[in-house]
Enzyme design. Structure first.
Site, PDB file in Angstrom:
ATOM      1  N   GLY A   1       0.834  -1.197   0.000  1.00  0.00           N
ATOM      2  CA  GLY A   1       0.000   0.000   0.000  1.00  0.00           C
ATOM      3  C   GLY A   1       0.864   1.241   0.000  1.00  0.00           C
TER       4      GLY A   1
ATOM      5  N   PRO B   1       2.588   4.869   1.042  1.00  0.00           N
ATOM      6  CA  PRO B   1       3.199   5.242   2.322  1.00  0.00           C
ATOM      7  C   PRO B   1       2.154   5.819   3.273  1.00  0.00           C
ATOM      8  CG  PRO B   1       4.347   6.277   0.486  1.00  0.00           C
ATOM      9  CD  PRO B   1       3.158   5.604  -0.080  1.00  0.00           C
ATOM     10  N   GLY B   2       2.352   5.575   4.546  1.00  0.00           N
ATOM     11  CA  GLY B   2       1.484   6.191   5.552  1.00  0.00           C
ATOM     12  C   GLY B   2       0.119   5.562   5.670  1.00  0.00           C
TER      13      GLY B   2
ATOM     14  N   GLY C   1      -0.356   2.728   7.232  1.00  0.00           N
ATOM     15  CA  GLY C   1      -0.421   1.965   8.483  1.00  0.00           C
ATOM     16  C   GLY C   1       0.246   0.607   8.429  1.00  0.00           C
TER      17      GLY C   1
ATOM     18  N   THR D   1       3.482  -0.236   8.823  1.00  0.00           N
ATOM     19  CA  THR D   1       4.400  -0.423   9.939  1.00  0.00           C
ATOM     20  C   THR D   1       3.650  -0.474  11.261  1.00  0.00           C
ATOM     21  OG1 THR D   1       5.882   0.962   8.694  1.00  0.00           O
ATOM     22  CG2 THR D   1       6.516   0.456  10.942  1.00  0.00           C
TER      23      THR D   1
ATOM     24  N   SER E   1      -2.434   3.229 -18.672  1.00  0.00           N
ATOM     25  CA  SER E   1      -3.787   3.580 -18.266  1.00  0.00           C
ATOM     26  C   SER E   1      -4.180   5.013 -18.603  1.00  0.00           C
ATOM     27  CB  SER E   1      -3.968   3.323 -16.772  1.00  0.00           C
ATOM     28  OG  SER E   1      -3.276   4.295 -16.051  1.00  0.00           O
TER      29      SER E   1
ATOM     30  N   LYS F   1      -7.002   5.164  -7.556  1.00  0.00           N
ATOM     31  CA  LYS F   1      -7.261   6.242  -8.513  1.00  0.00           C
ATOM     32  C   LYS F   1      -8.545   6.979  -8.160  1.00  0.00           C
ATOM     33  CE  LYS F   1      -4.853   4.118 -12.372  1.00  0.00           C
ATOM     34  NZ  LYS F   1      -4.986   3.359 -13.616  1.00  0.00           N
TER      35      LYS F   1
HETATM   36  P1  ADP Z   1       3.446   2.913   6.453  1.00  0.00           P
HETATM   37  O1  ADP Z   1       4.284   1.945   7.197  1.00  0.00           O
HETATM   38  O2  ADP Z   1       2.374   2.244   5.650  1.00  0.00           O
HETATM   39  O3  ADP Z   1       4.188   3.892   5.629  1.00  0.00           O
HETATM   40  P2  ADP Z   1       2.804   3.962   9.046  1.00  0.00           P
HETATM   41  O4  ADP Z   1       2.511   2.688   9.738  1.00  0.00           O
HETATM   42  O5  ADP Z   1       4.099   4.608   9.291  1.00  0.00           O
HETATM   43  O6  ADP Z   1       2.615   3.763   7.490  1.00  0.00           O
HETATM   44  O7  ADP Z   1       1.601   4.952   9.338  1.00  0.00           O
HETATM   45  C1  ADP Z   1       1.725   6.341   9.429  1.00  0.00           C
HETATM   46  C2  ADP Z   1       0.964   6.854  10.610  1.00  0.00           C
HETATM   47  O8  ADP Z   1      -0.429   6.722  10.424  1.00  0.00           O
HETATM   48  C3  ADP Z   1       1.274   6.101  11.881  1.00  0.00           C
HETATM   49  O9  ADP Z   1       1.331   7.005  12.924  1.00  0.00           O
HETATM   50  C4  ADP Z   1       0.098   5.172  12.041  1.00  0.00           C
HETATM   51  O10 ADP Z   1      -0.123   4.856  13.389  1.00  0.00           O
HETATM   52  C5  ADP Z   1      -1.017   5.981  11.463  1.00  0.00           C
HETATM   53  N1  ADP Z   1      -2.081   5.137  10.906  1.00  0.00           N
HETATM   54  C6  ADP Z   1      -2.121   4.611   9.660  1.00  0.00           C
HETATM   55  N2  ADP Z   1      -3.257   3.915   9.474  1.00  0.00           N
HETATM   56  C7  ADP Z   1      -3.959   3.999  10.608  1.00  0.00           C
HETATM   57  C8  ADP Z   1      -5.238   3.502  11.039  1.00  0.00           C
HETATM   58  N3  ADP Z   1      -6.017   2.759  10.242  1.00  0.00           N
HETATM   59  N4  ADP Z   1      -5.631   3.786  12.278  1.00  0.00           N
HETATM   60  C9  ADP Z   1      -4.857   4.528  13.087  1.00  0.00           C
HETATM   61  N5  ADP Z   1      -3.668   5.039  12.750  1.00  0.00           N
HETATM   62  C10 ADP Z   1      -3.210   4.786  11.531  1.00  0.00           C
END
Ligand code: ADP
Length: 820
Positions: A363, A365-366, A368, A370, A686, A729
């Site tokens: 997915g 970045p950001g 969730g 990690t 696409s 998208k």
């Molecule tokens: P990734 O590893 O996919 O790049 P992260 O795990 O670093 O993303 O997530 C970024 C931030 O967003 C973190 O602080 C995470 O706790 C928060 N976050 C992401 N998705 C959720 C969710 N569904 N519920 C609560 N917090 C989330």
């Protein structure tokens, strides 16, 4: 230079003035003993000054070696008043002095004024210097010393004769002590002992032990002298050394180091085969001199072996309701993923040795990935470690370097396991889509070995050179997109997709998680700062054009920090952050959707793209100019996208009359297609529909329908083929506040994955053919015919002569594609 200090009345001298103090870190000087000392800097100044006066100074043992300028507390309380017998200079920097001890002296008070220490001292007298008992003791010491001299290879036998003549007994004790190998603290203790009786008996004790050691040494020596090879000899001598050190109640540095290592290895409970190897290395280490670089290589290796959690594992908590509670606590939504994780736990519950799947979270970045990993680790009660594989090109980064290389280290995996401190952590391997392959080997195949349950129970890192069982480790990989993940790896992974969040979801997550977490982490709970929903929405829309939550989290933290700073400075009283405060604190908005929405010129179209950081809306611009039927493409486009553009132009030309375009319009015309945001690489088929719409719009003057984005691959015959990443998208179109989305009919099923609030906010227009798509994408008639230069009428235009230099055009950053 000789000296005669006997003419001096020492008592008178010490009463009259402060004496220079020479701190001696490594030694204790006894009265009647003579030693040679090397002096430099302040010490040299001191000796120079003393030489010009009465040559007297006090040599004092310095307890605290760390300081260059010791004070009273760093020195022993009792030193030795001594006289400099001789001085040999070595240039201006240093000198050697021969010093003879005269009498015990107690330091009273320090005086300043010179670069070296000065102190008032009082002389100390020996006590109880007569009696039968004392004489007995004196004789015992003499006998012991004589025996010691006889046993020793180093002490000349004349010494025994010499000490026999020393009188009185206090002086005898001092001379013997000076000649015997005693530790510095022991010497200092003897120096401070004013009772001659006690001094003699302490010395007798020491001599007794020395004699024992010397006897043991003799015995071992005798054995060694037998017919032995060099190695055995070394070994025995080492044992001798150890025995001697033990006897003296002390451990040499090497002995202590080996002992500690051995203990560590014992505690680490190495598997027998590994332990055997470790012991071999340990024995080898004992024979390598500490100064040799090989010593530290062997030592580091043994440290690694000892630090690995061979037998340390954590117990899994397989309670499903507990796990669910933790997953829900940490994350909003993501129900499907949570279910999958709970399924996994349930399987483990019934079959603890079930094969661990290799899960891969994919997915933007950001989203969730990690934090889900962390959460799973928390739910299971496992340790959590993370290693990024982004940019790893060398197999050795995964599997380690052989120990023979200088500076060799274990690979990422073993390092991670050591950091985890348990052999069953949750191990997150980030960015598997960014693994590289080059001449240094294929890290993907090494990774396969790590992940493959068939092989990983005996994973051999080149550095450790011993199998480590990784089968209990739970590996979770993450990737932004799946395509670049090496196929062999992809095949074995169970992919769990995380997609971007909608505005509403982001708002909810910010409320429930991001804001409380940021407040907590920056320790601002007491300030009571509030962030309104409007403020969060503003940040989401205008400061963070992203699928995930990374920038949102960062901006929220920035808001909190800046508010806290203003409050602390007393410049701000309100603690509620609303939209206006966001503007004031974060500066001008960074995303202006107006540019996309106010698109009302012929030659433009909005395409939807799928990038590693989620979905994106791309503006496609086409223009025409006099030329030679060439197609220029700019904006960092990939090969596939260029081919799409060629196909789009060919389609338009071949359907010119149906599209009501005069075919002559294409003659002597170059078409330039540009996709701004040039720094982002764009590729994939696409954008076909959008490219075609832009070109048709350009040549017909029909305006693009506002707020309409499109995605779909095209064929030359005008069919619209399905594409990937529909959910991302669509979310991007929604983020950009668009209202209509054209998409291939076959992709309609993918809309099920789109969150309802997004589905409701958008109109989806499924299309099968390009003609349909163009009708939906462009206004029916040309409202403002675009001034496409009608060069076909220009008889003077130079058509065929100039070929132009391709390299020049390439240098100008243009991709020029000649149409045949
Ligand atoms: P990734 O590893 O996919 O790049 P992260 O795990 O670093 O993303 O997530 C970024 C931030 O967003 C973190 O602080 C995470 O706790 C928060 N976050 C992401 N998705 C959720 C969710 N569904 N519920 C609560 N917090 C989330």
């Amino acid at each position: 230079m000789d000296n005669d200090s006997s003419s001096l009345d020492l008592e008178q001298v010490v009463r009259a003035r402060a004496l220079p103090i020479l701190p001696a870190p490594e030694m204790v000087l006894f009265p009647f003993a003579t030693v040679s000392l090397s002096v430099e800097r302040d010490g040299l100044t001191l000796v120079n000054d003393a030489m010009t006066a009465d040559r007297l100074m006090v040599v004092v043992h310095q307890k605290n070696v760390g300081t260059e300028k010791p004070n009273l507390g760093d020195l022993s309380a009792v030193g030795t008043l001594s006289v400099i017998v001789r001085m040999v200079r070595h240039g201006d920097e240093s000198a050697h002095v021969l010093v003879r001890g005269l009498a015990r002296a107690r330091l009273l008070s320090l005086e300043v004024g010179k670069p070296y220490l000065l102190a008032k001292v009082s002389l100390l007298e020996d006590q109880d210097s007569g009696g039968v008992e004392l004489e007995g003791l004196g004789k015992a010491v003499l006998d012991q010393f004589t025996q010691l001299v006889n046993l020793s290879d180093e002490m000349p036998s004349e010494l025994a004769i010499f000490v026999r003549n020393v009188q009185p007994l206090g002086a005898l004790a001092d001379v013997v002590a000076a000649l015997t190998e005693l530790s510095v603290p022991e010497r200092q203790r003897l120096l401070e002992e004013l009772s001659v009786k006690d001094r003699l008996s302490a010395l007798a004790g020491q001599l007794g032990r020395q004699l024992q050691v010397a006897e043991v040494g003799q015995k071992i020596q005798a054995q060694v002298r037998g017919s032995m090879n060099q190695q055995q000899k070394e070994f025995l001598l080492r044992q001798q050394l150890e025995a001697i050190q033990k006897e003296l109640g002390e451990k040499g540095d090497v002995g202590r180091e080996l002992e500690e290592l051995k203990q560590k290895l014992d505690q680490a409970e190495l598997p027998p085969a590994v332990r055997k190897e470790a012991d071999r290395e340990l024995r080898r280490l004992a024979t390598i001199p500490t100064q040799s670089p090989e010593h530290s290589v062997a030592r580091t290796y043994l440290d690694w072996l000892a630090d690995m959690p061979w037998a340390v594992s954590t117990e899994d908590n397989l309670d499903l309701s507990h796990a669910r509670a933790i997953l829900d606590q940490d994350h909003t939504d993501l129900d499907k993923i949570k279910e999958r994780i709970l399924e996994y736990l349930a399987v483990r519950h019934f079959k603890p040795d079930a094969r661990t799947p290799i899960v891969c979270f994919v997915g933007p970045p950001g989203t969730g990935k990690t934090s889900l990993g962390r959460s799973i680790a928390r739910a299971l009660g496992r340790k959590f470690v993370r290693q990024s594989l982004g940019g790893v090109r060398d197999e050795a980064e995964i599997r380690g370097h052989r120990r023979t290389y200088i500076g060799a280290m274990p690979g990422n995996i073993i390092q991670g396991i050591r950091r985890a401190g348990s052999n069953n952590p949750l191990f997150m391997l980030d960015e598997v889509d960014k693994l590289g392959i080059d001449f240094r080997g294929d890290p993907a195949s090494a990774l396969l070995e790590v992940l493959d349950p068939e092989q990983n129970s005996s994973f051999v890192d080149h550095y450790l050179d011993a199998p480590f069982d990784l089968s209990k480790t739970l590996f979770i990989c993450t990737a932004n997109i799946l395509d670049p993940v090496p196929p062999a790896l992809r095949d074995r992974m169970e992919v769990i997709t995380l997609s971007g969040y909608t505005e509403q979801e982001k708002l909810a997550i910010a409320r429930q998680h991001l804001i409380p977490k940021s407040v907590r982490e920056s320790g601002l709970e007491s300030l009571g700062i509030e962030i309104t929903d409007g403020a969060v929405t503003k940040i989401v829309r205008e400061y963070t054009g992203e699928a995930g939550l990374r920038n949102l989290e960062r901006e929220l933290q920035a808001l909190l920090r800046r508010t806290a700073k203003l409050v602390a400075e007393g410049k701000e009283a309100t603690r509620t952050i609303d939209e206006a405060r966001v503007r004031a604190l974060l500066g001008p908005e960074r995303f202006n959707l107006g540019r996309i929405q106010a698109l009302n010129e012929p030659g433009a179209a909005l395409a939807l793209a799928w990038t590693p950081s989620g979905g994106e809306v791309l503006v496609i611009e086409a223009t025409a100019m006099p030329g030679r039927q060439e197609l220029l493409l700019t904006g960092k486009l990939g090969e596939v996208m260029k081919e799409s553009a060629l196909a789009a132009l060919s389609y338009v030309r071949s359907h010119a009359s149906a599209l009501r375009i005069d075919p002559k319009r294409f003659e002597k015309t170059d078409v330039h297609v540009h996709i701004p945001a040039g720094a982002i690489a764009k590729d994939g088929p696409s954008a076909g529909v959008a490219l075609c719409a832009a070109v048709v719009s350009l040549f017909t003057g029909r305006l693009p329908v506002p707020k309409t984005a499109m995605t779909g691959e095209i064929t030359l015959l005008g069919r619209v083929l399905p594409v990937g990443g529909v959910k991302e998208k669509v979310l991007a179109a929604h983020r950009a506040d668009l209202t209509r989305v054209l998409l291939p009919l076959e992709n309609q099923k993918d809309l099920e994955e789109v969150p309802p609030e997004v589905r409701d906010a958008l109109t989806f227009l499924p299309v099968e053919r390009l003609e349909q798509a163009l009708e939906l994408a462009l206004s029916p008639s040309a409202e403002k015919p675009r001034q496409v230069p009608d060069v076909s009428a220009d008889r003077n235009a130079d058509v065929g002569s100039a070929t132009g230099s391709q390299s020049e055009k390439a240098a100008a950053g243009l991709h020029r594609v000649r149409r045949s």
